[in-house]
Motif scaffolding. Sequence first.
Motif, mmCIF file in Angstrom:
data_model
loop_
_atom_site.group_PDB
_atom_site.id
_atom_site.type_symbol
_atom_site.label_atom_id
_atom_site.label_comp_id
_atom_site.label_asym_id
_atom_site.label_seq_id
_atom_site.Cartn_x
_atom_site.Cartn_y
_atom_site.Cartn_z
ATOM 1 N N UNK A 671 110.226 54.583 -1.326
ATOM 2 C CA UNK A 671 111.490 55.024 -0.743
ATOM 3 C C UNK A 671 112.159 53.923 0.052
ATOM 4 N N UNK A 672 111.340 52.990 0.545
ATOM 5 C CA UNK A 672 111.888 51.913 1.365
ATOM 6 C C UNK A 672 112.529 50.825 0.524
ATOM 7 N N UNK A 674 110.775 48.842 -1.721
ATOM 8 C CA UNK A 674 109.821 47.777 -2.074
ATOM 9 C C UNK A 674 109.102 48.117 -3.375
ATOM 10 N N UNK A 859 116.914 52.627 -0.126
ATOM 11 C CA UNK A 859 116.114 51.691 0.666
ATOM 12 C C UNK A 859 116.499 50.248 0.390
#
Lengths: 964, 92
Positions: A671-672, A674, A859
Motif C-alpha cells: 500500500x505504501x 514499495x 502510495x
Amino acid sequence: MSGFRATSGGRFDRARRVSFTFDGVAYLGHPGDTLASALMANGVSLVGRSFKYHRPRGVLAAGAEEPNALVTVDRGPGRITPNCRATEVELFEGLVARSQNRFPSLGFDLGAINSMLKPLFPAGFYYKTFMGPAINGKAKFWNRLFEPLIRRAAGLGAAPTEPDPDAYASLFAHCEVLVVGSGEAGLRAALSASENPAVRVILCEMDHDFGGWLLADPTGARFRDEAIATLRTRPNVRLLSRTQCFGLFLQGFVGLVERVTDHLADPAIDAPRERLWQVRAGRIVIATGAIERPLVFPDNDRPGVMLSSAAHILQGRYGVLPGRAIVVATATDAAYRTAFALADGGARIEAILDRRDHAGERVRAEAEARGIRVETGLTLLGTTGKKHVTGVSYAPMQNQDLRGPSQVIACDTLLVSGGFTPTLHLLSQARGSLRWDEPLSAFVPDKVPENINIAGLASGDFPPELRGAALGLLPGNDDKSALAFVDFQNDVTARDIRLATREGFRSIEHVKRYTTTGMATDQGKTSNINALSIAAESLSQSLPKTGHTTFRMPYVPVTFGTLAGAYRAELFDPIRRTPMHDLAEKRGAVFEDIGLWKRAHAFPRAGESVKAAVQRETRTVREHVGIFDASTLGKIEVTGRDAAAFLDRIYANPVANLAPGRCRYALMLNEAGFLIEDGIVARLSDQRFHITTTTGGVGKVLHLLEDYRQTEFIDLDCFLAPVTEHWAVIAVQGPKAREVIAPLIEGINVAADAMPHMTIREGRLTGVPCRLMRASFTGERGFEVNVPADFGFFAMEALLARAEGLGGGLYGLEAMHILRAEKGYIIIGQETDGTVTPHDLGLGWAMGKAPRDFIGKRGLARPDLLAKGRKQLVGLLPDDPAVVLEEGAQIILQHEPSTGIAAQGHVTSAYFSPNLGRGFALAMLKDGRNRMGEVVTIPMPGERVLARIVSPVFLDPEGRALHG
Amino acid sequence: MLLIPCPYCGFPRPEIEFRHAGEAHLMRPEEPASDEAYAAFLYERENPKGIAAERWRHVHGCGRYFNALRDTVSDRILAVYKPGEVRPEVAS
C-alpha cells in the motif's frame, strides 16, 4: 560426618537397598530415598562448592528450592544432566552422581582460593575489576582473558556436548480443574472438585510421591493415604506425580513437565524421558505451599546448617537425622516442632536459640517438659568449623543492641528458621499481584485472576506456628569482612546488596541484576525476601515500597528436550526437495539451502571446482542451452469470473487486457508503493490464471491475496489455489531451447511466430500434460516447462538428454543468478529491500500508461517516493576486471574520502561473468541514472576499488536473443 | 496462549490455529486524500491499552479473515465478528 539413619520412621522401603555412587564412591540407600537423604544417611554432608568463593556447601533444603546441593547425574554419553537438585534426584540402582564446580576434588578445591581473594569479588565485580585496557575500542582483555577464566572458575555444572539421545513426548489435555501441589490443601481441593464426575480434575505434584508435608508427618499419613485412594477410584481424576507445573499462561493454559524415566534404573527403550503436558484448565488451584527462609548471619552457609523444615522432612520421610548434636535457631514456633521430632528420632537438641523475645506458649511448655534448653531474645553472630559446622555463636539482644557477651554452643548441626514465604510464582506468572502482609512478614496474594484459587499455605493462611520472621541480616553483625550469605546459589552476601544500594542501584530489579541475587537455577526461592529486606533497610524505605522482582517461568529448570519434544532435526527444520532432487544429486549437484528448499547451486564435474562449474554453466546457456530446475518458484492458480479484474487491482501492471495465452512480467507493490514481489502472470483462459511468485514469497503473497479477496475486493468473484508443489518446473534456456523441446512436445506449435516470447500454451510433453511457458530469466530464448510434480523427474531427464545431445547441460542457481544479473533482471530481496519503487529500478514502464487503480498507486504518489535523489538501479564495472565487489559494500563518490563521508548507495549483486570476461555488479545508487560514466569508490576489505557507473543491462540491451 | 473463537468455525480455539493480521477498521482515505492523511492510513495505529479491534485469520482452519475485540490488558478476546459487520459494543 554427622547424618545417620534412625532405626525407625520414614516412608521408604527399609527392607530393600540400592547402591549408587557420588564422586566415584559407592554408597547404599533405599528405594524411596532422594540422593540428598541417602547421602546424609551415609554421613556425607559436603555435597558441593559454592558459585563464586568455592565454599564447601551441604544440603540446605528439602525440595525444588535447594540452592546448594546441585549435582550432575550421569546416565551415560549424551545423558549427563547438570545442576540437578540432590533433594529431588530419586535414588535408583546404579545411580551415578557427581559434585560440581570443584577442582581437583570436592574435599580439596583449588578454587577455594577465591574465598581468600574475596575483596576482589564484590557485587558487580566482573564489571569493575577485569575490564582491562580497551584496544581499538574493544574490551579484548575481558572477552579473551578474564571472561573465559571467570566462567571456568565461577560456575555451575557443565552441559553435555553430545546430542541428546533421549526422546521427549508432548501431549494436550483438558480439564475443568487443575490442582498444583498435593499437600493437604491440594488433596482437599482435588477431592472436593472431583466429587462431581463431570468435572475432570488433574492433580500434579513435582515430588515422586503425593502428600507434600503430610509425607513427613505421621499424624497426617492416614488422611493422605485415604485421599489418594479415593482419588484413584475416580475416573474423572488424573494424578500426575513427578510433574512440575512450570508456567501459567493466558486463559487457563498451563505447562506441565512430567519426568518419566529419569528415576528408573532400566527404563523401557521406547519410553520418553520426559513428557510435556499442555493443559487447558477451566480453573486452577494453586496449592504450592510455602518455603522456609534461612537466617542471614556470618558463615551461615557451612555444611551442617540446614533449614528446620528440611530436617523435619528428612526425619519424617526418610528416617534420616542430619546430626546427633543439634542447635535450632529460629524465629518461628515451627522449628520447635522440628526439634521435638528430631529428639524423638534420637538426636540430642543442644539448644533452641530463639530470635524472638517470646516463643509460643505451647511449644515453650513442651520444650520445658522435654528439658530442652531455650534461649530467647538473641542474635546469631557466626558459626565455627571448616567443612562442617562445629558450633554456633550468639549473643543476647535488647532492641538493636547486644545485651551481653557472645557465647558459643558446640553442635554438629544447626537448623535455621527465618519464617515462611508462600510459593506464589505461578500466581505472579498468571498476572496476579502480591501484597506485603506486615504481621506475617510475607508477600501474600492480592489480586487473583478469576480462574485461579489459592489454597493452603500459599494463600498466606498460616497456622500460628508458622508465623514469625527474622528478616535480613541479623543485628550485631556489622563486621564488613564477614560473609553473611543471602543467596547461597549465587554467593551473594548481605554486604553485596548494601554495596549495590550504595553504588546507586535503587530499583530492586537493578539490585538483582547487579548482585545476581535471586538469579540462576533456584531463582531465589530461599533468598528473595531476605535480599529485599536488606535492600529496603539500606535504602531506608519500607519493604512493600521496595517491591519484589518479577517471577519468571519456569519454576524450576525445564530441559530443552521437553520444550522441543519431537521437533528436532528434520521435524524442526524440514527439508523441501523438488521432484528432480535425485537427478540433481546423481549429477553431482552442490546444494544450497534457500528457505527450507534444497536447491542445486552448481553441478561440478570430476576434478572441477564449484567456481569453474558455475562459469562453465553460465557460458553453456548463452552459447548452447541450459536445463534448470525451477520447481521451487511459487505458483498460484487464480480462477473465477472476476479473476482478471482481481489481478488487475493487485498488480501494478495492467492484467485485465492480457489476452488468453499471453504472459506478463508483473510487479506487486504494498500500500505504501514499495515493490514487494514480482513474477509472471499467465492467462490460460478467460477465467483462469497461472501466476508465479518468488520461491520464498509465495506464502506471504497468498496470505495477502486472500486478505484482499476476502475483506476488500468482496465485489469480485474469484478463487485462489496454491499449486507450487503441484507443478514441477524445468527451465530450458539458450539459443537451442526450441530445438530441445520441439520433438518432445505434442499439441503445441512452438514455432517462433506461433509461440512468441511471453506466451503460455497447454499440451503434452512426452505424453504428460504440460503448461508450456515461453519466458526467460536469462535473456536467452527460453521455455519454462510445467509438468505435474510426479512426472518432473522423467520430464527433466528427457529434456536433459536432448540438451546434452546439443552441447547443453544442467545449470544451477549461481549460474542463473549471473545470467539474470548480466541482463539487469532484479531479484526481490537482493536489489529490493522494502524501500524501493518500480521507478527506482527503471521498471516504471510496467505500470502502463492508461489510468487505472492498483494497490500501491496512491502510495507511489507520496512526495518522498517522487523526490529527486532516490537510489536507482545501476550497473558497476570495477576498473580492475578481475575484481568482484562485495555484495552489500557501500558506495562513495569521493576518490580520496575523508572520514565521516556518507555512503551514496550500496552494491546489491556482484559476480564474475564469463560472458563479459570480467567482474560486474548491480547497485542502488543515489541519482544513479544521472551519473552514468562517473567513477565511484567502493571501500572493500583492505582496499578501495574504483568502478564506473554503467547501465544495469550488460548484454543484449535490445533483447534480441529473447525472440525468434 | 490465547483462546480465540472463529466466527465461521465456532468454539474457542488455541491461538496457534490463527495468524494475526493487524488493526481492524483501517479505512483508506477518500481520494483525493492529502499526503498526511494517506501517511496516517499507512503508518499510524491505535495500540490502545484496553479494547483493541484487530484482524485475525483462521489460517490453519477455514482460512478466513475476521475481526476480534481483544482486551490488551487481560488478553481476552471479548468478541469476534465477520468483516463488514459493525463493531460490537463490549465492556472490558
